[in-house]
Design a protein around this motif. Structure first.
Motif, PDB file in Angstrom:
ATOM      1  N   TYR A  50      36.770  20.349  -3.453  1.00  0.00           N
ATOM      2  CA  TYR A  50      36.502  20.934  -1.984  1.00  0.00           C
ATOM      3  C   TYR A  50      36.303  22.514  -2.017  1.00  0.00           C
ATOM      4  N   CYS A  55      31.811  24.900   3.512  1.00  0.00           N
ATOM      5  CA  CYS A  55      31.448  23.771   4.637  1.00  0.00           C
ATOM      6  C   CYS A  55      30.972  24.442   6.222  1.00  0.00           C
ATOM      7  N   VAL A  56      30.074  23.666   6.362  1.00  0.00           N
ATOM      8  CA  VAL A  56      29.362  24.097   7.847  1.00  0.00           C
ATOM      9  C   VAL A  56      29.773  23.299   8.845  1.00  0.00           C
ATOM     10  N   ALA A  57      30.747  22.483   8.958  1.00  0.00           N
ATOM     11  CA  ALA A  57      31.450  21.864   9.880  1.00  0.00           C
ATOM     12  C   ALA A  57      30.817  21.004  10.629  1.00  0.00           C
ATOM     13  N   CYS A  58      30.012  20.365   9.880  1.00  0.00           N
ATOM     14  CA  CYS A  58      28.987  19.366  10.412  1.00  0.00           C
ATOM     15  C   CYS A  58      29.702  17.809  10.680  1.00  0.00           C
ATOM     16  N   ASP A  59      30.693  17.665  10.164  1.00  0.00           N
ATOM     17  CA  ASP A  59      31.617  16.508  10.060  1.00  0.00           C
ATOM     18  C   ASP A  59      30.893  15.210   9.692  1.00  0.00           C
ATOM     19  N   ILE A  60      29.820  15.410   9.029  1.00  0.00           N
ATOM     20  CA  ILE A  60      29.044  14.256   8.345  1.00  0.00           C
ATOM     21  C   ILE A  60      29.896  13.305   7.515  1.00  0.00           C
ATOM     22  N   CYS A  61      30.824  14.148   6.599  1.00  0.00           N
ATOM     23  CA  CYS A  61      31.702  13.696   5.638  1.00  0.00           C
ATOM     24  C   CYS A  61      32.661  12.712   6.209  1.00  0.00           C
ATOM     25  N   MET A  77      39.719  21.365   7.995  1.00  0.00           N
ATOM     26  CA  MET A  77      39.526  20.326   7.320  1.00  0.00           C
ATOM     27  C   MET A  77      40.576  19.881   6.471  1.00  0.00           C
ATOM     28  N   CYS A  94      27.284  15.254   1.877  1.00  0.00           N
ATOM     29  CA  CYS A  94      27.492  16.685   2.408  1.00  0.00           C
ATOM     30  C   CYS A  94      26.402  17.508   2.033  1.00  0.00           C
ATOM     31  N   PRO A  95      25.811  18.232   3.126  1.00  0.00           N
ATOM     32  CA  PRO A  95      24.592  18.877   3.040  1.00  0.00           C
ATOM     33  C   PRO A  95      24.786  20.496   2.322  1.00  0.00           C
ATOM     34  N   SER A  96      25.895  20.902   2.179  1.00  0.00           N
ATOM     35  CA  SER A  96      26.155  22.080   1.901  1.00  0.00           C
ATOM     36  C   SER A  96      26.789  22.161   0.465  1.00  0.00           C
ATOM     37  N   ALA A  98      29.631  21.420  -0.450  1.00  0.00           N
ATOM     38  CA  ALA A  98      31.099  21.921  -0.027  1.00  0.00           C
ATOM     39  C   ALA A  98      32.159  20.696  -0.938  1.00  0.00           C
ATOM     40  N   ARG A  99      31.422  19.406  -0.943  1.00  0.00           N
ATOM     41  CA  ARG A  99      32.318  18.301  -1.451  1.00  0.00           C
ATOM     42  C   ARG A  99      31.456  17.989  -2.879  1.00  0.00           C
TER      43      ARG A  99
HETATM   44  S1  SF4 Z   1      29.910  17.144   5.133  1.00  0.00           S
HETATM   45 FE1  SF4 Z   1      30.332  18.897   3.905  1.00  0.00          FE
HETATM   46  S2  SF4 Z   1      29.631  20.695   5.053  1.00  0.00           S
HETATM   47 FE2  SF4 Z   1      29.940  18.841   6.455  1.00  0.00          FE
HETATM   48  S3  SF4 Z   1      31.904  18.972   7.247  1.00  0.00           S
HETATM   49 FE3  SF4 Z   1      31.857  17.647   5.570  1.00  0.00          FE
HETATM   50  S4  SF4 Z   1      32.463  19.132   4.014  1.00  0.00           S
HETATM   51 FE4  SF4 Z   1      31.947  20.338   5.596  1.00  0.00          FE
END
Ligand code: SF4
Ligand code: SF4
Length: 302
Positions: A50, A55-61, A77, A94-96, A98-99
């Protein structure tokens, strides 16, 4: 065909054996060196990494994780290691970036497909394939099968090893290994244990065994001021290598801080922080002179 866990296949590598090479990075290592350049390689299994700064804090994950492993608290997170199955479902969405899941199971055929794409560079540069890690010999059947397949295609092979492996594994791959890149980290057993987590006895005796069986060995030492660059250790290293058969040279690999950034990036502890700095030209030259005075060829750099 054999398969194993690989976390990277690097092309156009110039410092891991002769010529232009493909370096296959195996996952898993029995050592935990303070300066490890590939800390993500130490665990043997695929592993979720990670990067908080992406991370753009979208919470999709959070919604993608069926195990409820991802929680946010106070804007931060957190992935609960006790709940995480390391299956990468969160990384898939994860769109960015980050994961990310580090490591995947590949068959010998999968890896050979990638290797053979670079064959023209091997032919032109005298290069080939290097197995690295982690410790490639932690996956002995996979390593042996991949080396044998490379030899079947006439490709030069090198194995970058810590030497901390069962002797029969190391000796077993001599027929399919043209060159051993063999790390010598510290001659003092207590210091070796402190900085790498393992004793150096098997590492040193394995190098002697390899040489006696006719292997070609390029010894390599990460040169880290404050850890292993003192005259006493350099003399002990030179003495040992002078008495070992098959050692063509010692490469002194100057410490740099790239590993520190990598530990930070993956949220891992970097135990050498503030305790080491890149060596001076003078200290490298002095170390090389000590070793050469004992009859061992020394090269500064990879
Ligand atoms: S999906 Fe990726 S960018 Fe979005 S909150 Fe989770 S780690 Fe962050
Ligand atoms: S790797 Fe799988 S189990 Fe772990 S946090 Fe991501 S989705 Fe959840």
């Amino acid at each position: 065909m054999a398969s194993g866990i690989v976390f990277d296949i690097k092309r156009y590598a110039l410092h891991d054996g002769p010529g232009i090479r493909v370096v296959v990075h195996f996952k898993g290592c029995p050592l935990s060196c303070w300066w490890c350049h590939n800390p993500e390689s130490q665990s043997p299994a695929p592993q979720l990494l990670y990067r908080g700064e992406r991370c753009v804090a979208c919470d999709i994950c959070v919604g993608a994780c069926a195990n409820g492993a991802i929680v946010t608290s106070g804007g931060t997170m957190f992935t609960d290691p006790a709940k995480c199955r390391q299956n990468g479902k969160c990384a898939d969405v994860c769109p960015s970036g980050a994961r990310e899941i580090c490591g995947a199971r590949l068959g010998v055929g999968d890896v050979m497909t990638e290797i053979l794409k670079e064959r023209i560079f091997f032919d032109q540069s005298g290069g080939g394939v290097t197995l690295s890690g982690g410790e490639p010999l932690c996956q002995p059947e996979f390593a042996a099968a991949l080396l044998a397949e490379c030899k079947r295609y006439g490709i030069h092979t090198a194995v970058d090893t810590s030497g901390f492996v069962a002797p029969e594994v190391l000796l077993g791959i001599i027929p399919v290994t043209d060159l051993f890149l063999y790390d010598i980290k510290h001659m003092n057993p207590e210091k070796h244990m402190e900085y790498t987590g393992v004793d150096n006895d098997m590492i040193l005796s394995n190098m002697l065994r390899l040489g006696e069986r006719g292997a070609v060995i390029n010894a390599r030492m990460p040169f880290i001021p404050g850890v292993n660059t003192d005259d006493e250790n350099m003399r002990a290293t030179g003495d040992f290598l002078a008495g070992a058969r098959g050692v063509t040279r010692l490469n002194l690999l100057p410490y740099h801080s790239a590993a520190e950034d990598k530990h930070d990036r993956w949220g891992m502890e970097y135990r050498l922080r503030g305790a080491a700095h890149p060596p001076t030209e003078n200290s490298l030259r002095r170390a090389a002179e000590i070793v050469e005075a004992l009859g061992v060829s020394a090269v500064i750099g990879g």
